[in-house]
Design a protein around this motif. Structure first.
Motif, PDB file in Angstrom:
ATOM      1  N   TYR A  91      15.316  70.311   2.128  1.00 38.18           N
ATOM      2  CA  TYR A  91      15.163  70.187   3.574  1.00 38.18           C
ATOM      3  C   TYR A  91      15.209  68.717   3.969  1.00 38.18           C
ATOM      4  O   TYR A  91      14.567  67.867   3.338  1.00 38.18           O
ATOM      5  CB  TYR A  91      13.851  70.828   4.017  1.00 38.18           C
ATOM      6  CG  TYR A  91      13.566  70.697   5.494  1.00 38.18           C
ATOM      7  CD1 TYR A  91      14.520  71.045   6.450  1.00 38.18           C
ATOM      8  CD2 TYR A  91      12.326  70.218   5.946  1.00 38.18           C
ATOM      9  CE1 TYR A  91      14.261  70.929   7.799  1.00 38.18           C
ATOM     10  CE2 TYR A  91      12.051  70.104   7.297  1.00 38.18           C
ATOM     11  CZ  TYR A  91      13.024  70.463   8.222  1.00 38.18           C
ATOM     12  OH  TYR A  91      12.751  70.325   9.567  1.00 38.18           O
TER      13      TYR A  91
ATOM     14  N   THR B 173      14.979  67.456   9.662  1.00 40.83           N
ATOM     15  CA  THR B 173      15.665  67.127  10.914  1.00 40.83           C
ATOM     16  C   THR B 173      15.504  68.160  12.025  1.00 40.83           C
ATOM     17  O   THR B 173      16.047  67.977  13.116  1.00 40.83           O
ATOM     18  CB  THR B 173      17.168  66.929  10.637  1.00 40.83           C
ATOM     19  OG1 THR B 173      17.670  68.062   9.899  1.00 40.83           O
ATOM     20  CG2 THR B 173      17.402  65.665   9.819  1.00 40.83           C
TER      21      THR B 173
ATOM     22  N   ARG C  65      22.634  78.667  11.301  1.00 42.78           N
ATOM     23  CA  ARG C  65      22.514  77.413  12.046  1.00 42.78           C
ATOM     24  C   ARG C  65      21.613  76.399  11.342  1.00 42.78           C
ATOM     25  O   ARG C  65      21.560  75.230  11.740  1.00 42.78           O
ATOM     26  CB  ARG C  65      21.985  77.701  13.450  1.00 42.78           C
ATOM     27  CG  ARG C  65      20.533  78.135  13.500  1.00 42.78           C
ATOM     28  CD  ARG C  65      20.132  78.568  14.908  1.00 42.78           C
ATOM     29  NE  ARG C  65      18.702  78.823  15.023  1.00 42.78           N
ATOM     30  CZ  ARG C  65      18.093  79.906  14.577  1.00 42.78           C
ATOM     31  NH1 ARG C  65      18.807  80.858  13.962  1.00 42.78           N
ATOM     32  NH2 ARG C  65      16.793  80.070  14.722  1.00 42.78           N
ATOM     33  N   TYR C  66      20.909  76.817  10.291  1.00 46.25           N
ATOM     34  CA  TYR C  66      20.045  75.901   9.555  1.00 46.25           C
ATOM     35  C   TYR C  66      20.820  75.018   8.578  1.00 46.25           C
ATOM     36  O   TYR C  66      20.252  74.088   7.999  1.00 46.25           O
ATOM     37  CB  TYR C  66      18.981  76.689   8.784  1.00 46.25           C
ATOM     38  CG  TYR C  66      18.071  77.499   9.671  1.00 46.25           C
ATOM     39  CD1 TYR C  66      17.251  76.890  10.623  1.00 46.25           C
ATOM     40  CD2 TYR C  66      18.032  78.893   9.573  1.00 46.25           C
ATOM     41  CE1 TYR C  66      16.428  77.634  11.450  1.00 46.25           C
ATOM     42  CE2 TYR C  66      17.204  79.642  10.390  1.00 46.25           C
ATOM     43  CZ  TYR C  66      16.402  79.017  11.327  1.00 46.25           C
ATOM     44  OH  TYR C  66      15.578  79.752  12.144  1.00 46.25           O
ATOM     45  N   ALA C  67      22.107  75.276   8.372  1.00 48.59           N
ATOM     46  CA  ALA C  67      22.881  74.573   7.343  1.00 48.59           C
ATOM     47  C   ALA C  67      22.847  73.060   7.520  1.00 48.59           C
ATOM     48  O   ALA C  67      22.749  72.316   6.540  1.00 48.59           O
ATOM     49  CB  ALA C  67      24.327  75.079   7.349  1.00 48.59           C
ATOM     50  N   ALA C  68      22.920  72.600   8.754  1.00 46.26           N
ATOM     51  CA  ALA C  68      22.968  71.155   9.005  1.00 46.26           C
ATOM     52  C   ALA C  68      21.675  70.451   8.635  1.00 46.26           C
ATOM     53  O   ALA C  68      21.651  69.218   8.525  1.00 46.26           O
ATOM     54  CB  ALA C  68      23.294  70.905  10.479  1.00 46.26           C
ATOM     55  N   HIS C  69      20.621  71.204   8.417  1.00 46.40           N
ATOM     56  CA  HIS C  69      19.318  70.605   8.139  1.00 46.40           C
ATOM     57  C   HIS C  69      18.951  70.629   6.658  1.00 46.40           C
ATOM     58  O   HIS C  69      17.820  70.319   6.286  1.00 46.40           O
ATOM     59  CB  HIS C  69      18.239  71.337   8.947  1.00 46.40           C
ATOM     60  CG  HIS C  69      18.518  71.349  10.424  1.00 46.40           C
ATOM     61  ND1 HIS C  69      18.352  70.238  11.220  1.00 46.40           N
ATOM     62  CD2 HIS C  69      18.984  72.338  11.239  1.00 46.40           C
ATOM     63  CE1 HIS C  69      18.685  70.545  12.473  1.00 46.40           C
ATOM     64  NE2 HIS C  69      19.068  71.811  12.496  1.00 46.40           N
TER      65      HIS C  69
END
Length: 356
Positions: free
Chosen positions: A283, A286, A322-326
């Motif tokens: 993680y 962000t 949508r959590y991929a970027a974090h």
């Protein structure tokens, strides 16, 4: 199915919906009128949402009848569908979280509740500094989202707070949820579940139905239902017992035990078991209001900067949503190591997404 049986089932469903509309539209005037602990207190609201809760119109807060706080993070700019939005408490909390670029769709079958939500749209837009309201409300059947124009793969996140137990045709309701979710979209919701199958005749009792007891699914039947609809791995985020504090209710249904459970599920092609591919996820800290840790479920707590071994399903839930970027991911599915030990453990101290 013969016509007589189909008519009988349809009539029973309509009677059930009518009883729910009457209970929530006429019998209950505030959360103080409830007769069990299925609804939560202000203490259940996560700290980062309490300031927003204080901004909500008092009438919206007073007529809240949920059983948890099923509002996931990372909602900025998302389209969120709130099933059984009632007076709009969660819908307006989400309104602040999605921001002006996002959109909230609230659906309920009780006209009196929706009237409360509708008349405070401008109030909340002004409170949140939005040029116009980003919330729309619809009167409708939660099991027939097409009838109110919710298109296939048009929603990023579906939330619901102690409502799906009230829907007569639960299979159709969950099928509709999966239809409108985008690939990688998330269903995050709280509801009441029982430790056994309940006699159908209890559905004729408007109080037991309205208090979210008579329509509660046996938790294992719920898992089976999701599996049949293609959701192979739904995760528990929080759970807790519901007390039957009313003596008359205890006499009628006290033979069963009830829990409020908050679930997280994704519209993803997952495996039916947790498999080990040697993967890990880190993680990045962000997500707004979650700088130190991210809780995926009741046995996956990701600390900022600390790699955590994960099964293939957990990796896909994060990387395919949508959590991929974090997150930072290591490994792939090129090599398989057998089953992954993914049972709940004494990990997270902040897993509570529900009040109970």
């Amino acid at each position: 199915m013969n016509m007589d049986l189909e008519h009988e089932i349809g009539g029973a469903a309509e009677e059930q919906q009518s009883a729910v509309r009457s209970y929530y539209g006429e019998t209950l005037q505030s959360s103080n009128d409830l007769r069990t602990t299925a609804c939560c207190s202000i203490d259940a609201i996560p700290v980062h949402l309490r300031a927003t809760l204080a901004q909500l119109h008092p009438e919206v807060r007073d007529r809240f009848y949920g059983c948890g706080s099923p509002l996931p993070p990372a909602l900025d700019g998302m389209t969120v569908l709130d099933l059984g939005c009632g007076s709009g408490r969660d819908a307006y909390l989400v309104s602040k979280l999605v921001g002006e670029r996002g959109h909230v769709i609230g659906i309920d079958m009780t006209a009196q509740q929706l009237a409360v939500a509708e008349r405070h749209r401008d109030f909340h837009a002004q409170a949140f500094g939005h040029a116009r309201s980003n919330v729309t409300f619809h009167l409708g059947d939660l099991a027939d989202l097409a009838a109110i124009g919710v298109a296939d793969a048009s929603v990023d996140v579906v939330v619901s707070n102690c409502v799906l137990n009230l829907v007569p045709d639960k299979r159709r309701a969950f099928a509709e949820i999966l239809r409108v979710l985008k690939p990688g979209g998330e269903l995050y919701f709280s509801d009441v579940y029982s430790d056994r199958r309940l006699p159908r005749e209890l559905l004729a009792d408007p109080v037991l139905l309205g208090e979210c007891l008579a329509g509660a699914l046996y938790v294992e039947d719920f898992r089976r239902l999701l599996g049949e609809l293609g959701v192979a791995d739904a995760r528990v985020c929080a759970r807790g017992p519901i007390a039957l504090t009313d003596e008359a209710i205890e006499q009628k249904i006290g033979f069963a035990h009830f829990e409020s459970i908050t679930w997280r599920a994704f519209k993803l092609p997952l495996e039916d078991r947790c498999e080990d591919y040697g993967q890990s996820a880190t993680y990045l800290g962000t997500i707004p209001a979650h700088p130190h840790r991210f809780v995926l479920d009741d046995h996956h707590l990701f600390e900022n900067g600390k790699p955590l071994r994960v099964c293939g399903n957990s990796a896909d839930m994060l990387a395919g949503s949508r959590y991929a970027a974090h997150f930072l991911f290591h490994g792939d599915r090129q090599r398989h190591f057998g089953l992954f030990d993914c049972a709940p453990a004494a990990a997270a101290t902040t897993t509570s997404a529900s009040c109970c």
